[in-house]
Design a protein around this motif. Structure first.
Motif, PDB file in Angstrom:
ATOM      1  N   TYR A  99       0.797  -1.185   0.103  1.00 55.85           N
ATOM      2  CA  TYR A  99      -0.016  -0.053  -0.028  1.00 55.85           C
ATOM      3  C   TYR A  99       0.625   1.180   0.020  1.00 55.85           C
ATOM      4  CZ  TYR A  99      -4.756   1.632   0.521  1.00 55.85           C
ATOM      5  OH  TYR A  99      -5.956   2.285   0.287  1.00 55.85           O
ATOM      6  N   PHE A 100       0.264   2.278  -0.573  1.00 59.30           N
ATOM      7  CA  PHE A 100       0.920   3.804  -0.300  1.00 59.30           C
ATOM      8  C   PHE A 100      -0.219   4.739  -0.003  1.00 59.30           C
ATOM      9  CE2 PHE A 100       0.264   2.948  -4.698  1.00 59.30           C
ATOM     10  CZ  PHE A 100      -0.310   4.042  -5.301  1.00 59.30           C
ATOM     11  N   ASP A 101      -0.165   5.445   0.688  1.00 60.71           N
ATOM     12  CA  ASP A 101      -0.969   6.634   0.950  1.00 60.71           C
ATOM     13  C   ASP A 101      -0.929   7.567   0.000  1.00 60.71           C
ATOM     14  OD1 ASP A 101      -2.086   5.366   3.405  1.00 60.71           O
ATOM     15  OD2 ASP A 101      -0.217   6.086   4.280  1.00 60.71           O
ATOM     16  N   CYS A 102      -0.028   8.255  -0.489  1.00 54.52           N
ATOM     17  CA  CYS A 102       0.197   9.164  -1.613  1.00 54.52           C
ATOM     18  C   CYS A 102       1.364   8.924  -2.584  1.00 54.52           C
ATOM     19  CB  CYS A 102       0.393  10.627  -0.895  1.00 54.52           C
ATOM     20  SG  CYS A 102       1.941  10.732  -0.191  1.00 54.52           S
ATOM     21  N   PRO A 103       1.236   9.511  -3.821  1.00 53.24           N
ATOM     22  CA  PRO A 103       2.017   8.887  -5.072  1.00 53.24           C
ATOM     23  C   PRO A 103       3.357   9.458  -4.603  1.00 53.24           C
ATOM     24  CG  PRO A 103      -0.054   9.852  -5.748  1.00 53.24           C
ATOM     25  CD  PRO A 103       0.096  10.165  -4.463  1.00 53.24           C
ATOM     26  N   PRO A 132       9.686   4.931  -3.833  1.00 54.35           N
ATOM     27  CA  PRO A 132       9.362   3.472  -3.137  1.00 54.35           C
ATOM     28  C   PRO A 132       9.217   3.519  -1.448  1.00 54.35           C
ATOM     29  CG  PRO A 132      11.093   3.598  -4.624  1.00 54.35           C
ATOM     30  CD  PRO A 132      10.952   5.116  -4.544  1.00 54.35           C
ATOM     31  N   GLU A 133       9.857   4.865  -1.200  1.00 51.74           N
ATOM     32  CA  GLU A 133       9.729   4.960   0.690  1.00 51.74           C
ATOM     33  C   GLU A 133       8.461   5.175   0.860  1.00 51.74           C
ATOM     34  OE1 GLU A 133      10.197   8.988  -1.396  1.00 51.74           O
ATOM     35  OE2 GLU A 133      11.334   7.197  -1.752  1.00 51.74           O
ATOM     36  N   ASN A 134       7.597   5.311   0.107  1.00 51.19           N
ATOM     37  CA  ASN A 134       5.972   5.600   0.388  1.00 51.19           C
ATOM     38  C   ASN A 134       5.158   4.383   0.691  1.00 51.19           C
ATOM     39  OD1 ASN A 134       6.467   8.317   0.213  1.00 51.19           O
ATOM     40  ND2 ASN A 134       4.834   8.772  -1.367  1.00 51.19           N
ATOM     41  N   LEU A 135       6.068   3.079   0.303  1.00 56.50           N
ATOM     42  CA  LEU A 135       5.198   1.663   0.279  1.00 56.50           C
ATOM     43  C   LEU A 135       5.362   1.160   1.475  1.00 56.50           C
ATOM     44  CD1 LEU A 135       6.483   0.455  -3.245  1.00 56.50           C
ATOM     45  CD2 LEU A 135       4.395   0.905  -2.520  1.00 56.50           C
ATOM     46  N   TYR A 136       4.472   0.413   2.035  1.00 57.81           N
ATOM     47  CA  TYR A 136       4.431  -0.270   3.232  1.00 57.81           C
ATOM     48  C   TYR A 136       3.248  -1.324   3.180  1.00 57.81           C
ATOM     49  CZ  TYR A 136       0.291   2.474   4.785  1.00 57.81           C
ATOM     50  OH  TYR A 136      -1.023   3.092   4.800  1.00 57.81           O
ATOM     51  N   ARG A 191       2.502   3.826  -8.484  1.00 57.47           N
ATOM     52  CA  ARG A 191       3.004   4.219  -7.036  1.00 57.47           C
ATOM     53  C   ARG A 191       3.347   5.587  -7.411  1.00 57.47           C
ATOM     54  NH1 ARG A 191       8.384   2.710  -7.158  1.00 57.47           N
ATOM     55  NH2 ARG A 191       8.667   4.777  -7.444  1.00 57.47           N
ATOM     56  N   ARG A 192       3.825   6.001  -8.541  1.00 59.61           N
ATOM     57  CA  ARG A 192       4.077   7.397  -8.884  1.00 59.61           C
ATOM     58  C   ARG A 192       2.700   8.156  -9.173  1.00 59.61           C
ATOM     59  NH1 ARG A 192       8.367   5.585 -13.155  1.00 59.61           N
ATOM     60  NH2 ARG A 192      10.151   4.495 -11.822  1.00 59.61           N
ATOM     61  N   GLY A 193       1.721   7.560  -9.371  1.00 60.11           N
ATOM     62  CA  GLY A 193       0.393   8.374  -9.638  1.00 60.11           C
ATOM     63  C   GLY A 193       0.265   8.488 -11.266  1.00 60.11           C
ATOM     64  N   LYS A 194       1.000   7.819 -11.997  1.00 57.29           N
ATOM     65  CA  LYS A 194       0.820   8.003 -13.497  1.00 57.29           C
ATOM     66  C   LYS A 194       0.280   6.816 -14.144  1.00 57.29           C
ATOM     67  CE  LYS A 194       5.201  10.438 -13.560  1.00 57.29           C
ATOM     68  NZ  LYS A 194       6.532  10.901 -14.042  1.00 57.29           N
ATOM     69  N   TYR A 195      -0.428   5.772 -13.462  1.00 60.03           N
ATOM     70  CA  TYR A 195      -1.035   4.732 -14.011  1.00 60.03           C
ATOM     71  C   TYR A 195      -1.978   4.196 -13.132  1.00 60.03           C
ATOM     72  CZ  TYR A 195      -1.402   0.648 -17.240  1.00 60.03           C
ATOM     73  OH  TYR A 195      -1.736  -0.407 -18.003  1.00 60.03           O
ATOM     74  N   PRO A 196      -3.375   4.917 -12.987  1.00 63.57           N
ATOM     75  CA  PRO A 196      -4.298   4.483 -11.921  1.00 63.57           C
ATOM     76  C   PRO A 196      -4.920   3.290 -12.560  1.00 63.57           C
ATOM     77  CG  PRO A 196      -5.018   6.330 -13.512  1.00 63.57           C
ATOM     78  CD  PRO A 196      -3.626   6.126 -13.782  1.00 63.57           C
ATOM     79  N   PRO A 197      -5.536   2.630 -11.466  1.00 63.47           N
ATOM     80  CA  PRO A 197      -6.282   1.327 -12.047  1.00 63.47           C
ATOM     81  C   PRO A 197      -7.498   1.552 -12.799  1.00 63.47           C
ATOM     82  CG  PRO A 197      -6.451   1.707  -9.649  1.00 63.47           C
ATOM     83  CD  PRO A 197      -5.414   2.746 -10.163  1.00 63.47           C
ATOM     84  N   PRO A 198      -8.021   0.694 -13.704  1.00 63.79           N
ATOM     85  CA  PRO A 198      -9.238   0.895 -14.491  1.00 63.79           C
ATOM     86  C   PRO A 198     -10.255   0.784 -13.403  1.00 63.79           C
ATOM     87  CG  PRO A 198      -8.271  -1.228 -15.071  1.00 63.79           C
ATOM     88  CD  PRO A 198      -7.282  -0.710 -13.950  1.00 63.79           C
TER      89      PRO A 198
END
Length: 333
Positions: A5-9, A12-16, A47-54
């Protein structure tokens, strides 16, 4: 359940690893207890906010998973039983302890294959299979240029081109990667850092060029791609690692060769009937070649394995572009 999970784009440090609600299977869906998933460049982009899920897909990372059937939703046909070892291509949600999958998108895991190995199959192999057979219509004796030849899709494509009795040529950025592609079956490997791949391709094909190009690079390669594409060739774009801008007379050069451009994004059609059809075709036509007695024997290539709580390290490793084959994420028991 636990999930990547990540709370904001961001980086990698945003992942947990976060505790979230376990999904319930809907109509015609199967609940899979995930043992392993695999990392894809789409995960990095998301994760970078550049490819949102469908729309309607899980916002949890992970486009593939391998595990066992843990539940059946209403309306399932009875094809799958509790405990069956399965794998699937997903629109999201694979990097979690559980995920729901339309029953027609599940594939059986060969009996002599581990969950780690199986997790390296769905995205890379189904992508390569669809690009080659459903989009490119590869034929026996044709020559196929595969960019990023040491990637998961690249390694799968090399083997599938060979299975189709065609000739694979690859590009890669290091001699180590080129050696790996040669061991996998590439007829020619070209280091794009110090060689002009269009010149090498034309030399290898005696001037005729390649029939199909599998291109995940995009804009920066367009001129060289068209230089080494044959008359009536098919240029298949399934990624834009270098961006999508093109400066120059692309259409005139394309027209002069009667060539065609095809584009494909597997994720955007994950729940469509066409994906279930290709999954069935892959299960019937390709999956048997992963078994020990098969000839030729197909082999998923696993580069490294990370536990879910080290998901950030796995992302950093992929961003360094050092992996040969797939990076697999192992779920906590």
């Amino acid at each position: 359940m636990f999930a990547a999970y990540f709370d904001c784009p961001g980086g990698p440090e945003n992942l947990y690893m976060k505790e979230v609600m376990k999904p319930d299977p809907g109509e015609g869906e199967v609940l899979v207890k995930v043992s392993a998933s695999a990392l894809n460049r789409a995960d990095l982009l998301q994760r970078r906010g550049k490819y949102p899920p469908p729309k309607g897909a899980s916002d949890i990372l992970g486009l593939e998973a391998a595990g066992s059937v843990a539940g059946l939703g209403p309306g399932c046909s009875g094809r799958w039983q509790l405990g069956d070892a399965v794998m699937a291509l997903l629109s999201g949600g694979g990097q979690a302890q559980y995920v729901t999958v339309p029953e027609g998108h599940l594939m059986p895991i060969p009996k002599d294959m581990t969950f780690i190995q199986a997790a390296a199959i769905p995205e890379a192999w189904l992508t390569a299979f669809q690009l080659l057979h459903f989009v490119g219509k590869v034929q026996e004796g044709e020559t196929v240029l595969i960019h990023a030849g040491a990637s998961g899709v690249g390694m799968a494509a090399i083997q599938l081109v060979r299975l189709a009795k065609a000739v694979p040529i690859v590009t890669a950025g290091t001699q180590e990667k080129l050696k790996a592609t040669a061991n996998t079956g590439a007829a020619l490997g070209i280091n794009y850092n110090n060689e002009d791949f269009s010149e090498k391709v034309l030399e290898f094909t005696r001037g005729s060029g390649v029939d199909i190009i599998l291109d995940c690079v995009g804009g920066s390669y367009w001129e060289k791609n068209l230089t080494c594409l044959s008359t009536d060739g098919r240029w298949i774009i399934y990624g834009l690692l270098s961006g999508g801008e093109v400066h120059g007379d692309l259409l005139a050069r394309l027209l002069s060769k009667r060539a065609s451009i095809h584009t494909s994004l597997l994720r955007s059609r994950d729940k469509e009937a066409s994906n279930a059809i290709s999954t069935l075709a892959f299960t019937e036509d390709v999956l048997p070649y992963f078994s020990g007695a098969a000839s030729p024997r197909l082999q998923p290539l696993v580069d490294s394995v990370y536990p879910l709580h080290k998901i950030a390290e796995a992302h950093r490793f992929m961003e360094e572009n050092k992996n040969i084959g797939k990076i697999v994420i192992e779920m906590p028991a």
